[in-house]
Design an enzyme around this catalytic site. Structure first.
Site, PDB file in Angstrom:
ATOM      1  CB  ILE A  20       4.045   4.160   8.961  1.00  0.00           C
ATOM      2  CG1 ILE A  20       4.310   4.994   7.755  1.00  0.00           C
ATOM      3  CG2 ILE A  20       5.362   3.777   9.742  1.00  0.00           C
ATOM      4  CD1 ILE A  20       5.186   6.136   7.781  1.00  0.00           C
ATOM      5  CE1 TYR A  57       0.113   7.186   4.967  1.00  0.00           C
ATOM      6  CE2 TYR A  57      -0.144   7.557   2.809  1.00  0.00           C
ATOM      7  CZ  TYR A  57      -0.647   7.770   3.952  1.00  0.00           C
ATOM      8  OH  TYR A  57      -1.578   8.594   4.179  1.00  0.00           O
ATOM      9  CD  GLU A  58      -0.704  -1.504   4.286  1.00  0.00           C
ATOM     10  OE1 GLU A  58      -1.465  -2.298   3.641  1.00  0.00           O
ATOM     11  OE2 GLU A  58       0.257  -1.878   5.027  1.00  0.00           O
ATOM     12  N   PRO A  59      -2.009   3.941   4.470  1.00  0.00           N
ATOM     13  CG  PRO A  59      -3.210   5.030   3.169  1.00  0.00           C
ATOM     14  CD  PRO A  59      -2.029   4.278   3.161  1.00  0.00           C
ATOM     15  N   GLY A 102       0.805   1.430  -0.028  1.00  0.00           N
ATOM     16  CA  GLY A 102       0.054   0.259   0.230  1.00  0.00           C
ATOM     17  C   GLY A 102      -1.311   0.415   0.590  1.00  0.00           C
TER      18      GLY A 102
END
Length: 142
Positions: A20, A57-59, A102
């Protein structure tokens, strides 16, 4: 669609890494968690066994750009994700679900990121092909 895929993967006995994250404009406009909640909800509706799920969590703004969330920004978002899990799935799930980061993790930033209480590990992309990957692997060793 991601929910259906998730359900199929879990039914096949595999583990899901649910990625996400928000785009730069979402971060700048203060909508990070609105975006993440929408994505988490799509996963939640199709997950019966959270022990088979890791959240990454991978912006989007940090993927392959060399930009990385500061440890404080990453921790804040991870904490908010854990709070959402507690309020919407359950406190046991929130406590036991791994939430990994990530977004352009590298040998220089991994130590500070790893010290954050809600960051449970990393999803490493391009840096996994470089010699510094060893530094990322070993960053939690004393």
């Amino acid at each position: 669609q991601i929910g259906t895929k998730t359900k199929s993967v879990l039914a096949a006995g595999l583990v899901v890494i649910a990625c996400i994250g928000e785009k730069a404009e979402d971060r700048k406009s203060g909508n990070t968690m609105n975006v993440c909640v929408e994505q988490l909800t799509a996963f939640k509706e199709n997950i019966n066994d959270w022990s088979k799920v890791v959240i990454a969590y991978e912006p989007v703004w940090a993927i392959g750009t060399g930009e990385v969330a500061t440890p404080e920004i990453a921790q804040e978002t991870h904490s908010q994700i854990r709070t959402w899990l507690s309020e919407n799935v359950g406190s046991e799930v929130a406590a036991s679900t791994r939430i990994i980061y990530g977004g352009s993790v590298n040998g220089k930033n991994c130590k500070d990121l790893s010290l954050q209480p809600d960051i449970d590990g990393f999803l490493v992309g391009g840096a996994s092909l470089k010699p510094e990957f060893v530094d990322i692997i070993n960053c939690t060793r004393k």
